[in-house]
Design a protein around this motif. Structure first.
Motif, PDB file in Angstrom:
ATOM      1  N   UNK A  14       0.826  -1.211   0.000  1.00  0.00           N
ATOM      2  CA  UNK A  14       0.000   0.000   0.000  1.00  0.00           C
ATOM      3  C   UNK A  14       0.858   1.258   0.000  1.00  0.00           C
ATOM      4  N   UNK A  15       2.015   1.197   0.636  1.00  0.00           N
ATOM      5  CA  UNK A  15       2.910   2.360   0.641  1.00  0.00           C
ATOM      6  C   UNK A  15       3.522   2.607  -0.733  1.00  0.00           C
ATOM      7  N   UNK A  16       3.642   1.562  -1.519  1.00  0.00           N
ATOM      8  CA  UNK A  16       4.189   1.700  -2.870  1.00  0.00           C
ATOM      9  C   UNK A  16       3.119   2.194  -3.831  1.00  0.00           C
ATOM     10  N   UNK A  17       1.917   1.668  -3.738  1.00  0.00           N
ATOM     11  CA  UNK A  17       0.836   1.994  -4.659  1.00  0.00           C
ATOM     12  C   UNK A  17       0.194   3.340  -4.350  1.00  0.00           C
ATOM     13  N   UNK A  18       0.020   3.683  -3.081  1.00  0.00           N
ATOM     14  CA  UNK A  18      -0.696   4.906  -2.692  1.00  0.00           C
ATOM     15  C   UNK A  18      -0.098   6.183  -3.288  1.00  0.00           C
ATOM     16  N   UNK A  19       1.205   6.417  -3.209  1.00  0.00           N
ATOM     17  CA  UNK A  19       1.740   7.655  -3.806  1.00  0.00           C
ATOM     18  C   UNK A  19       1.499   7.737  -5.307  1.00  0.00           C
ATOM     19  N   UNK A  20       1.604   6.608  -6.007  1.00  0.00           N
ATOM     20  CA  UNK A  20       1.363   6.587  -7.453  1.00  0.00           C
ATOM     21  C   UNK A  20      -0.093   6.940  -7.746  1.00  0.00           C
ATOM     22  N   UNK A  21      -1.006   6.389  -6.957  1.00  0.00           N
ATOM     23  CA  UNK A  21      -2.434   6.674  -7.154  1.00  0.00           C
ATOM     24  C   UNK A  21      -2.719   8.142  -6.880  1.00  0.00           C
ATOM     25  N   UNK A  22      -2.098   8.702  -5.838  1.00  0.00           N
ATOM     26  CA  UNK A  22      -2.291  10.117  -5.518  1.00  0.00           C
ATOM     27  C   UNK A  22      -1.770  10.991  -6.651  1.00  0.00           C
ATOM     28  N   UNK A  23      -0.592  10.664  -7.165  1.00  0.00           N
ATOM     29  CA  UNK A  23      -0.008  11.448  -8.258  1.00  0.00           C
ATOM     30  C   UNK A  23      -0.891  11.387  -9.496  1.00  0.00           C
ATOM     31  N   UNK A  24      -1.450  10.222  -9.762  1.00  0.00           N
ATOM     32  CA  UNK A  24      -2.327  10.053 -10.909  1.00  0.00           C
ATOM     33  C   UNK A  24      -3.601  10.892 -10.748  1.00  0.00           C
ATOM     34  N   UNK A  25      -4.205  10.856  -9.573  1.00  0.00           N
ATOM     35  CA  UNK A  25      -5.401  11.669  -9.298  1.00  0.00           C
ATOM     36  C   UNK A  25      -5.101  13.145  -9.424  1.00  0.00           C
ATOM     37  N   UNK A  26      -3.960  13.556  -8.881  1.00  0.00           N
ATOM     38  CA  UNK A  26      -3.546  14.963  -8.927  1.00  0.00           C
ATOM     39  C   UNK A  26      -3.397  15.425 -10.370  1.00  0.00           C
ATOM     40  N   UNK A  27      -2.798  14.587 -11.210  1.00  0.00           N
ATOM     41  CA  UNK A  27      -2.613  14.919 -12.627  1.00  0.00           C
ATOM     42  C   UNK A  27      -3.954  14.962 -13.359  1.00  0.00           C
ATOM     43  N   UNK A  28      -4.824  14.028 -13.059  1.00  0.00           N
ATOM     44  CA  UNK A  28      -6.146  14.018 -13.690  1.00  0.00           C
ATOM     45  C   UNK A  28      -6.923  15.286 -13.345  1.00  0.00           C
ATOM     46  N   UNK A  29      -6.855  15.687 -12.086  1.00  0.00           N
ATOM     47  CA  UNK A  29      -7.540  16.918 -11.683  1.00  0.00           C
ATOM     48  C   UNK A  29      -6.926  18.124 -12.382  1.00  0.00           C
ATOM     49  N   UNK A  30      -5.612  18.122 -12.554  1.00  0.00           N
ATOM     50  CA  UNK A  30      -4.949  19.216 -13.267  1.00  0.00           C
ATOM     51  C   UNK A  30      -5.512  19.347 -14.673  1.00  0.00           C
ATOM     52  N   UNK A  31      -5.687  18.225 -15.365  1.00  0.00           N
ATOM     53  CA  UNK A  31      -6.226  18.273 -16.726  1.00  0.00           C
ATOM     54  C   UNK A  31      -7.662  18.770 -16.745  1.00  0.00           C
ATOM     55  N   UNK A  32      -8.438  18.441 -15.719  1.00  0.00           N
ATOM     56  CA  UNK A  32      -9.805  18.967 -15.634  1.00  0.00           C
ATOM     57  C   UNK A  32      -9.771  20.485 -15.531  1.00  0.00           C
ATOM     58  N   UNK A  33      -8.870  20.983 -14.703  1.00  0.00           N
ATOM     59  CA  UNK A  33      -8.731  22.436 -14.558  1.00  0.00           C
ATOM     60  C   UNK A  33      -8.276  23.055 -15.882  1.00  0.00           C
ATOM     61  N   UNK A  34      -7.278  22.450 -16.515  1.00  0.00           N
ATOM     62  CA  UNK A  34      -6.744  22.975 -17.775  1.00  0.00           C
ATOM     63  C   UNK A  34      -7.841  22.992 -18.843  1.00  0.00           C
ATOM     64  N   UNK A  35      -8.594  21.914 -18.918  1.00  0.00           N
ATOM     65  CA  UNK A  35      -9.687  21.846 -19.896  1.00  0.00           C
ATOM     66  C   UNK A  35     -10.757  22.900 -19.624  1.00  0.00           C
ATOM     67  N   UNK A  36     -10.820  23.380 -18.384  1.00  0.00           N
ATOM     68  CA  UNK A  36     -11.782  24.429 -18.016  1.00  0.00           C
ATOM     69  C   UNK A  36     -11.187  25.830 -18.138  1.00  0.00           C
ATOM     70  N   UNK A  37      -9.961  25.919 -18.675  1.00  0.00           N
ATOM     71  CA  UNK A  37      -9.375  27.223 -18.946  1.00  0.00           C
ATOM     72  C   UNK A  37      -8.339  27.717 -17.953  1.00  0.00           C
ATOM     73  N   UNK A  38      -7.837  26.852 -17.104  1.00  0.00           N
ATOM     74  CA  UNK A  38      -6.833  27.279 -16.122  1.00  0.00           C
ATOM     75  C   UNK A  38      -5.554  27.765 -16.803  1.00  0.00           C
ATOM     76  N   UNK A  39      -4.903  28.717 -16.159  1.00  0.00           N
ATOM     77  CA  UNK A  39      -3.565  29.153 -16.556  1.00  0.00           C
ATOM     78  C   UNK A  39      -2.610  28.048 -16.110  1.00  0.00           C
ATOM     79  N   UNK A  40      -1.657  27.686 -16.965  1.00  0.00           N
ATOM     80  CA  UNK A  40      -0.703  26.621 -16.643  1.00  0.00           C
ATOM     81  C   UNK A  40       0.685  27.227 -16.505  1.00  0.00           C
TER      82      UNK A  40
END
Length: 121
Positions: A14-40
Motif C-alpha cells: 500500500x505504501x508503494x501503490x498509494x503515492x502513485x495513485x495520488x499522483x495520478x489523481x492529482x494529474x487528472x484533476x490538473x487536466x480537468x482544470x486545464x480543460x476548463x481554462x486554467x492558466x498553466x
C-alpha cells in the motif's frame, strides 16, 4: 508470525501503490482544470522547460515566482502549476496562495501529467 509477515507485506504494497495513485489523481484533476481554462505554469528551470512542457504553459521557475510580474493573471483565476516531481510546484502553489491567488492546483510532475492527459489514453 505468518500473520505479521502478511500484514507487513500488505502495508508495504500500500505504501508503494498509494503515492502513485495520488499522483495520478492529482494529474487528472490538473487536466480537468486545464480543460476548463486554467492558466498553466511550469515552474521548472528554463533548460528543463526547453526539453518539453505542457502546451501553452508559461515558464516561471519557482526561484523567480515570488518576484514575477503576474499582473496579467487575475487573483481569482484557476492556476495549475507543475514541475518534475511535484515538490517545486507545491512550493510555487504556496507562494501563489500567499500572493492572493485563490485557486491554485499542484499538478505534480510533468511525466505523470502527460501520462494522464485525456486524449493520450
Amino acid at each position: 508470525m505468518i500473520k505479521r509477515i502478511m500484514a507487513l507485506a500488505v502495508l508495504t504494497a500500500s505504501l508503494i501503490v498509494a503515492p502513485q495513485a495520488f499522483a495520478s489523481e492529482r494529474a487528472q484533476q490538473a487536466w480537468q482544470w486545464i480543460d476548463s481554462g486554467a492558466v498553466v505554469i511550469d515552474v521548472r528551470t528554463e533548460q528543463e522547460f526547453k526539453t518539453g512542457h505542457v502546451n501553452h504553459a508559461l515558464n516561471i521557475p519557482v526561484s523567480q515566482i515570488s518576484d514575477a510580474d503576474l499582473s496579467s493573471i487575475a487573483k481569482d483565476a484557476s492556476i495549475v502549476v507543475y514541475c518534475r516531481s511535484g515538490s517545486r510546484s507545491q512550493k510555487a502553489k504556496q507562494i501563489l496562495l500567499t500572493k492572493g491567488y485563490k485557486h491554485v492546483h499542484n499538478g505534480g510532475g510533468l511525466q505523470m501529467m502527460l501520462s494522464e492527459k485525456p486524449d493520450s489514453k
